[in-house]
Scaffold this motif. Sequence first.
Motif, PDB file in Angstrom:
ATOM      1  N   PHE A  98      53.144  22.037  35.975  1.00 22.23           N
ATOM      2  CA  PHE A  98      51.832  22.359  35.412  1.00 22.23           C
ATOM      3  C   PHE A  98      50.735  21.835  36.339  1.00 22.23           C
ATOM      4  O   PHE A  98      50.965  20.941  37.164  1.00 22.23           O
ATOM      5  CB  PHE A  98      51.667  21.751  34.021  1.00 22.23           C
ATOM      6  CG  PHE A  98      52.626  22.287  33.002  1.00 22.23           C
ATOM      7  CD1 PHE A  98      52.326  23.448  32.299  1.00 22.23           C
ATOM      8  CD2 PHE A  98      53.833  21.654  32.757  1.00 22.23           C
ATOM      9  CE1 PHE A  98      53.217  23.968  31.360  1.00 22.23           C
ATOM     10  CE2 PHE A  98      54.724  22.154  31.829  1.00 22.23           C
ATOM     11  CZ  PHE A  98      54.417  23.316  31.132  1.00 22.23           C
ATOM     12  N   LEU A  99      49.540  22.404  36.205  1.00 21.81           N
ATOM     13  CA  LEU A  99      48.410  21.893  36.961  1.00 21.81           C
ATOM     14  C   LEU A  99      47.994  20.529  36.417  1.00 21.81           C
ATOM     15  O   LEU A  99      48.040  20.288  35.214  1.00 21.81           O
ATOM     16  CB  LEU A  99      47.228  22.855  36.886  1.00 21.81           C
ATOM     17  CG  LEU A  99      47.344  24.190  37.626  1.00 21.81           C
ATOM     18  CD1 LEU A  99      46.004  24.911  37.610  1.00 21.81           C
ATOM     19  CD2 LEU A  99      47.813  23.985  39.062  1.00 21.81           C
ATOM     20  N   TRP A 100      47.555  19.680  37.324  1.00 19.46           N
ATOM     21  CA  TRP A 100      47.102  18.349  36.963  1.00 19.46           C
ATOM     22  C   TRP A 100      45.749  18.122  37.623  1.00 19.46           C
ATOM     23  O   TRP A 100      45.593  18.348  38.821  1.00 19.46           O
ATOM     24  CB  TRP A 100      48.097  17.303  37.440  1.00 19.46           C
ATOM     25  CG  TRP A 100      47.669  15.875  37.248  1.00 19.46           C
ATOM     26  CD1 TRP A 100      46.980  15.089  38.129  1.00 19.46           C
ATOM     27  CD2 TRP A 100      47.905  15.051  36.098  1.00 19.46           C
ATOM     28  NE1 TRP A 100      46.776  13.835  37.612  1.00 19.46           N
ATOM     29  CE2 TRP A 100      47.332  13.791  36.356  1.00 19.46           C
ATOM     30  CE3 TRP A 100      48.539  15.273  34.873  1.00 19.46           C
ATOM     31  CZ2 TRP A 100      47.381  12.739  35.442  1.00 19.46           C
ATOM     32  CZ3 TRP A 100      48.589  14.220  33.965  1.00 19.46           C
ATOM     33  CH2 TRP A 100      48.017  12.985  34.241  1.00 19.46           C
ATOM     34  N   SER A 101      44.772  17.708  36.827  1.00 16.89           N
ATOM     35  CA  SER A 101      43.453  17.393  37.363  1.00 16.89           C
ATOM     36  C   SER A 101      43.458  15.962  37.879  1.00 16.89           C
ATOM     37  O   SER A 101      43.602  15.012  37.106  1.00 16.89           O
ATOM     38  CB  SER A 101      42.379  17.543  36.280  1.00 16.89           C
ATOM     39  OG  SER A 101      41.139  17.042  36.753  1.00 16.89           O
ATOM     40  N   ASN A 135      42.574  12.881  35.688  1.00 18.31           N
ATOM     41  CA  ASN A 135      43.886  12.311  35.363  1.00 18.31           C
ATOM     42  C   ASN A 135      44.454  12.919  34.090  1.00 18.31           C
ATOM     43  O   ASN A 135      44.875  12.206  33.164  1.00 18.31           O
ATOM     44  CB  ASN A 135      43.812  10.784  35.223  1.00 18.31           C
ATOM     45  CG  ASN A 135      43.558  10.096  36.549  1.00 18.31           C
ATOM     46  OD1 ASN A 135      44.125  10.487  37.563  1.00 18.31           O
ATOM     47  ND2 ASN A 135      42.694   9.100  36.536  1.00 18.31           N
ATOM     48  N   SER A 136      44.474  14.241  34.062  1.00 18.54           N
ATOM     49  CA  SER A 136      44.904  14.931  32.849  1.00 18.54           C
ATOM     50  C   SER A 136      45.490  16.301  33.199  1.00 18.54           C
ATOM     51  O   SER A 136      45.101  16.927  34.188  1.00 18.54           O
ATOM     52  CB  SER A 136      43.717  15.120  31.900  1.00 18.54           C
ATOM     53  OG  SER A 136      44.080  15.907  30.782  1.00 18.54           O
ATOM     54  N   SER A 137      46.408  16.746  32.350  1.00 18.39           N
ATOM     55  CA  SER A 137      46.969  18.082  32.495  1.00 18.39           C
ATOM     56  C   SER A 137      46.361  19.051  31.489  1.00 18.39           C
ATOM     57  O   SER A 137      46.791  20.192  31.380  1.00 18.39           O
ATOM     58  CB  SER A 137      48.493  18.045  32.306  1.00 18.39           C
ATOM     59  OG  SER A 137      48.810  17.548  31.010  1.00 18.39           O
ATOM     60  N   ALA A 138      45.369  18.601  30.737  1.00 12.72           N
ATOM     61  CA  ALA A 138      44.716  19.439  29.728  1.00 12.72           C
ATOM     62  C   ALA A 138      43.470  20.091  30.324  1.00 12.72           C
ATOM     63  O   ALA A 138      42.635  19.423  30.930  1.00 12.72           O
ATOM     64  CB  ALA A 138      44.349  18.607  28.509  1.00 12.72           C
ATOM     65  N   PHE A 139      43.361  21.403  30.126  1.00 13.20           N
ATOM     66  CA  PHE A 139      42.214  22.157  30.625  1.00 13.20           C
ATOM     67  C   PHE A 139      41.591  22.937  29.467  1.00 13.20           C
ATOM     68  O   PHE A 139      42.297  23.400  28.564  1.00 13.20           O
ATOM     69  CB  PHE A 139      42.643  23.126  31.728  1.00 13.20           C
ATOM     70  CG  PHE A 139      43.120  22.439  32.983  1.00 13.20           C
ATOM     71  CD1 PHE A 139      42.253  22.208  34.037  1.00 13.20           C
ATOM     72  CD2 PHE A 139      44.440  22.009  33.097  1.00 13.20           C
ATOM     73  CE1 PHE A 139      42.684  21.582  35.194  1.00 13.20           C
ATOM     74  CE2 PHE A 139      44.882  21.374  34.247  1.00 13.20           C
ATOM     75  CZ  PHE A 139      44.003  21.160  35.297  1.00 13.20           C
TER      76      PHE A 139
END
Length: 200
Positions: free
Chosen positions: A100-103, A107-111
Motif C-alpha cells: 500500500f502507499l505510505w505517506s 507517517n500514515s497509510s490512510a488517505f
Amino acid sequence: MPTNRLTKLDAINAALTAIGSSPISALSGALPRDASIALLVFEEVDREIQGVGWHHNTDYDVELSPDITGLIAVPPDALSIDTDRARSSADDDVVERDGFLWSRRRNSSAFTGPVRCEIVRRLNFEFLPSQFQSYIKASLARELQERVLGDTGKARFLLHTESRARAEAVNADLRASDQTHLDNNLGYDVVGRRGRPYYR
C-alpha cells in the motif's frame, strides 16, 4: 505479435545455448538443472532491467484512489512507485509499504483523496520493445554463464554482446522519448553495472 519479437522461451534457450546446454521445448513441467537456473536468473535480470524505468514502462500522472478504509493499493505490476513530482504538491511524498502507499510526511497509510503517481511497471517480456528483449536476452546469457560455468574468456565475449545490446536499448529509449544525449545535457548515469537513465 510482431514476428521480430522474442518469447521468454527464446531468451531462455539462447542463454542455455550460450553455456552449451540443450534447449528446452517448454517452460513448464520438470526441467533440467541448467534450465531451472536460467528461469530463476531470467526473473532477476528482467526485473532489474525493467526496474530502471524506461520510456515504454513508466507511466506518469496515474491517479490512485483510496478504498473505503483509506488505503491505496499499489498496482501488482508496479516495480517502483513515487509521487508524480510534476503534478503533486510538495507535501506529497509516498512510498510503498506492505503493498500500500505510505505517506512519509504524515507517517500514515490512510488517505482522504486520490494521489497522482509515477509508476514503473513490469511488462510482459513478449510485449517489450525488441531492443529491450535483446538486452535482457544478452544479460541473461552472461549472468547464466557466470553462475554455471565461470569461463572468463566467454564472459568477456558475452559482456561485449550485452554492452552492445544495452547501447541499442538506450538509443531506442531516447528516440521513443523524443530526446537525444545532447538535449539539455541529458544523458545516462553510467554508475553501476547497468546504468540508469537520468533524464526523467
